[in-house]
Design a protein around this motif. Sequence first.
Motif, PDB file in Angstrom:
ATOM      1  N   GLU A 214       0.841  -1.185   0.000  1.00  0.00           N
ATOM      2  CA  GLU A 214       0.000   0.000   0.000  1.00  0.00           C
ATOM      3  C   GLU A 214       0.879   1.238   0.000  1.00  0.00           C
ATOM      4  OE1 GLU A 214      -1.560   0.652   4.427  1.00  0.00           O
ATOM      5  OE2 GLU A 214      -1.797  -1.408   3.715  1.00  0.00           O
ATOM      6  N   LYS A 215       0.324   2.287  -0.548  1.00  0.00           N
ATOM      7  CA  LYS A 215       1.070   3.534  -0.612  1.00  0.00           C
ATOM      8  C   LYS A 215       1.045   4.229   0.740  1.00  0.00           C
ATOM      9  CE  LYS A 215       0.798   5.646  -4.685  1.00  0.00           C
ATOM     10  NZ  LYS A 215       0.227   6.365  -5.856  1.00  0.00           N
ATOM     11  N   THR A 216       2.088   5.006   0.976  1.00  0.00           N
ATOM     12  CA  THR A 216       2.167   5.759   2.225  1.00  0.00           C
ATOM     13  C   THR A 216       1.329   7.024   2.131  1.00  0.00           C
ATOM     14  OG1 THR A 216       4.428   4.968   2.537  1.00  0.00           O
ATOM     15  CG2 THR A 216       3.738   6.867   3.859  1.00  0.00           C
ATOM     16  N   THR A 311       3.958   7.728  -7.300  1.00  0.00           N
ATOM     17  CA  THR A 311       3.494   8.655  -6.271  1.00  0.00           C
ATOM     18  C   THR A 311       2.574   9.708  -6.888  1.00  0.00           C
ATOM     19  OG1 THR A 311       5.460   8.347  -4.909  1.00  0.00           O
ATOM     20  CG2 THR A 311       4.286  10.431  -4.643  1.00  0.00           C
ATOM     21  N   ARG A 338       0.025  10.260  -1.897  1.00  0.00           N
ATOM     22  CA  ARG A 338       0.014   8.801  -1.724  1.00  0.00           C
ATOM     23  C   ARG A 338       1.309   8.307  -2.355  1.00  0.00           C
ATOM     24  NH1 ARG A 338      -4.986   7.456   0.763  1.00  0.00           N
ATOM     25  NH2 ARG A 338      -6.010   9.478   1.023  1.00  0.00           N
ATOM     26  N   PHE A 340       4.537   5.962  -3.298  1.00  0.00           N
ATOM     27  CA  PHE A 340       4.837   4.597  -3.730  1.00  0.00           C
ATOM     28  C   PHE A 340       5.732   3.918  -2.693  1.00  0.00           C
ATOM     29  CE2 PHE A 340       6.275   1.231  -6.598  1.00  0.00           C
ATOM     30  CZ  PHE A 340       5.126   0.992  -7.350  1.00  0.00           C
ATOM     31  N   ALA A 405      -3.994   2.005  -3.079  1.00  0.00           N
ATOM     32  CA  ALA A 405      -3.620   3.414  -3.087  1.00  0.00           C
ATOM     33  C   ALA A 405      -4.021   4.090  -1.787  1.00  0.00           C
ATOM     34  CB  ALA A 405      -4.272   4.128  -4.265  1.00  0.00           C
TER      35      ALA A 405
END
Length: 463
Positions: A214-216, A311, A338, A340, A405
């Motif tokens: 999952e993206k940060t 990102t 968001r 990567f 995402a």
Amino acid sequence: MRHLAAFLAVALAAVPAHAQTNPQAEAQALDLLKRGIAFRTVAGPGNQTFDYATYLKGVLVAGGFAETDVQVEKIGDTAWLAARYRGTGKARNGARPILISGHMDVVEAKREDWERDPFTPVIENGYIFGRGATDMKYDLSTTVATLLQLKREGYKPGRDILLLLSGDEETEMKTTAILADKFHDAELLLNIDGGGGALDEQGKPTLFGLQGAEKTYADYEVTFTNPGGHSSAPRRENAIYSLARALDRIGAYEFPPELNEITKASFLAGAKTTSDPKIADAMRRFAANPQDKEARAVLSAEPGLIGQTGTTCVATMVNAGHATNALPQRATANINCRIFPGTPVETVRARLAEIVADPAAKVVTLESGSVASDASPLRPDLMKIVGDAIHARFPDVPVVPVMSAGATDSMWFRAKGVPSYGASPVFMKDSDGFAHGLNERTPLSEIAPSIVYYKRVFKALTE
């Protein structure tokens, strides 16, 4: 509200008889879901998450868990729960526990906006309506019911199973951080708040996604300040104009394309199932070469795909000025990113400052309750276990690793070195997706197959 027996009878009538292989667990799951929705587990005044956790502890203890094996701890206005299903320590693939994570809290829902009271469960036309009906008291209820069914059947796992329920996943994730600190010595984590299956509008299954990354989530504040003054004497330096120029630059910027093992596999699988040949071609080309600008442009034009290509950052809030007849002393914007997997939060902040390219700008990272985490490895053993469980219901549906995402509790466990996977078995149509929105609902027909799936997966991971 209807009498419970009648309530259950009507609800389960929508489930095919052949699918009701665990009738006691199915009835219990629905009861848990109905009661769970009625707890207003929303951050702020009146938060009932601690009450909900205490209720769940009572259910687990009544179902065979030792009272000392179910912990509930109040943290501020919320709480967390940890329940240990003790194993024999004789699992063939090691004795470290398997973690199952989920969350008890829900996003706010206002009665005046909904057609029905969001905290009163309502069953209509085979659906259950209410805040949390999808996100995520549905899977929480079927999981608890499954564990209690395994207890009734006398199942003794070869390793411990730890059910970990956070209380602020939708906000600060402080309880998640606590749980990850306490319980990170584990083989892997199954997050029942991630992954899931997709149905087309005719009800045909199209794919199942096993979430392995999952993206940060990160928020940044861009601020310009000026001395201000009277609006009758405008100056060249104006905080609002400076901010507007900065936002134009951010809006025009595209972060470099990125690809990892999970998104590559997801694009290749998606290319086989999408009905749009142009998108299918772009998926294949991007998977082969993320520097293919034309392929990325096609994917970036699709809201559901742009987040998979790298990102993304977008302005979400603006605040400026203090009076209609005064020059602005301050103008700020929130930039939501968001990020990567593998890219540090500070790297993105520094890049935003470069994009703004104005020494008068102050770009800072805001506290968001998030933490960066790398993608989890694609474990062949887990892919087979989950794939077998899904194919027992839908033999031909592709099982695809996916990256979210959005943000879930998994990030905190991945950051602690625990491979984490979103593995909810619920299949839904896009048109039924109202999580976080108005009139949230989920088809009751998913209760029975969810319990069958969870029993199979939990056993396979702990034998």
